[in-house]
Design a protein around this motif. Sequence first.
Motif, PDB file in Angstrom:
ATOM      1  N   ASN A 133      72.402 -39.767  73.040  1.00 45.90           N
ATOM      2  CA  ASN A 133      73.318 -39.275  72.013  1.00 45.90           C
ATOM      3  C   ASN A 133      72.791 -39.545  70.607  1.00 45.90           C
ATOM      4  O   ASN A 133      73.163 -38.851  69.665  1.00 45.90           O
ATOM      5  N   ALA A 134      71.967 -40.567  70.473  1.00 50.04           N
ATOM      6  CA  ALA A 134      71.433 -40.908  69.146  1.00 50.04           C
ATOM      7  C   ALA A 134      70.064 -41.544  69.306  1.00 50.04           C
ATOM      8  O   ALA A 134      69.805 -42.260  70.286  1.00 50.04           O
ATOM      9  N   TYR A 135      69.201 -41.253  68.348  1.00 45.14           N
ATOM     10  CA  TYR A 135      67.905 -41.935  68.256  1.00 45.14           C
ATOM     11  C   TYR A 135      68.070 -43.134  67.331  1.00 45.14           C
ATOM     12  O   TYR A 135      68.742 -43.061  66.300  1.00 45.14           O
ATOM     13  N   ASP A 151      70.971 -44.387  71.938  1.00 40.10           N
ATOM     14  CA  ASP A 151      72.285 -44.557  72.545  1.00 40.10           C
ATOM     15  C   ASP A 151      72.386 -43.668  73.783  1.00 40.10           C
ATOM     16  O   ASP A 151      72.034 -42.481  73.729  1.00 40.10           O
ATOM     17  N   MET A 152      72.865 -44.212  74.859  1.00 38.46           N
ATOM     18  CA  MET A 152      73.122 -43.422  76.059  1.00 38.46           C
ATOM     19  C   MET A 152      74.091 -42.291  75.721  1.00 38.46           C
ATOM     20  O   MET A 152      74.999 -42.478  74.912  1.00 38.46           O
ATOM     21  N   GLY A 153      73.887 -41.144  76.350  1.00 40.98           N
ATOM     22  CA  GLY A 153      74.751 -40.029  75.978  1.00 40.98           C
ATOM     23  C   GLY A 153      74.793 -38.892  76.970  1.00 40.98           C
ATOM     24  O   GLY A 153      74.550 -39.081  78.180  1.00 40.98           O
ATOM     25  N   THR A 154      75.107 -37.728  76.444  1.00 41.99           N
ATOM     26  CA  THR A 154      75.412 -36.567  77.280  1.00 41.99           C
ATOM     27  C   THR A 154      74.672 -35.309  76.822  1.00 41.99           C
ATOM     28  O   THR A 154      75.077 -34.207  77.167  1.00 41.99           O
ATOM     29  N   THR A 155      73.618 -35.453  76.034  1.00 42.19           N
ATOM     30  CA  THR A 155      72.916 -34.254  75.579  1.00 42.19           C
ATOM     31  C   THR A 155      72.108 -33.660  76.736  1.00 42.19           C
ATOM     32  O   THR A 155      71.599 -34.384  77.592  1.00 42.19           O
TER      33      THR A 155
END
Length: 323
Positions: A133-135, A151-155
């Motif tokens: 989700n974020a760098y 950040d762990m995410g959903t992209t």
Amino acid sequence: MCDTCSVPGSSPEEAETSPNPLSRRVLFGAGIGAAIAVAGLGGSPAHAASAMNGAWCNPALGYFPNGGHYGAPRGGVSHAGQDITNTAGTAVYAAAAGTVIRRSWGGGLTGRTGNGIVISHGGNVYTYYGHLNAYRVALNARVSAGQRIGDMGTTGNVTGPHLHFETHSGGLGRTVNPVPFMTARGVDLGGGWSRIDPEARGARARSIQHLMNQRGYSLVADGYYGPVSVNAVKSFQRSQGLVADGQVGPLTWPRLVYSLRQGVADGSHVRALQVAMNKRSAGVVVDGNFGPVMNSAVRTYQSVNRLVVDGLAGAVTWRALVG
Ligand SMILES: [Zn+2]
């Protein structure tokens, strides 16, 4: 040593009689082993030196979702990494020291989607982190083991937040199974689950028996992990495509536990949770009902153990409880 790679939980050798919910287990591997492994792949002296200076560590706290293992069929191709599931925003760390060589959609790798980072560790060894989700690092940045990179995410193509983690050895694009790769470097990618061997006795054995009963088996929850329970677990492991060794360890626990929250009633999985909670001195009635008292007890446990306080007994909370 960097504290970012530690997780809540207790060591496997911890006695049943001495629970310590505040103990923390560091997941750093042995730097010397990593250096030997990398050097053995023909790395340049400079690369070997950088590997020697750094350890390997767990890239994210979480659990292995069903079907998220390396080699799982994915639309005609084979899954190139190991998925690690947790809530969106969970910190993602560099698995070892290196240089960020890609910071782009899918890391520029065929078939990958979402915000991705590739780190070169030298010696033709690379790691990939997908669906971020974020760098939190720049392209070309030098990173240390355990440094937060995203950040762990959903992209990308996902059904929920997770880290897609890959290990490449022998060149970028030559993926290998991250679980044994990391194990060889002293890191349990599943992170902190205990290992229960046949003949064990105690609360964890009793929790396993209750969980197995919820899975459709008919075990006596006597807290003795004897031949009857072991054979049932072997059957369960076969049904899950796991090695049927009868040990309940980092691969079996995540398949065995349930995500539980207030409102779940009359279940052996709740009994399993209540037994595990009582080992942590919760003092709740083992009645199979997840009511307000249990909700409060779970939240208290999560708070004391620095977990997300949401009353949801998911894999991360289970791991801390039975670890
Ligand atoms: Zn994946």
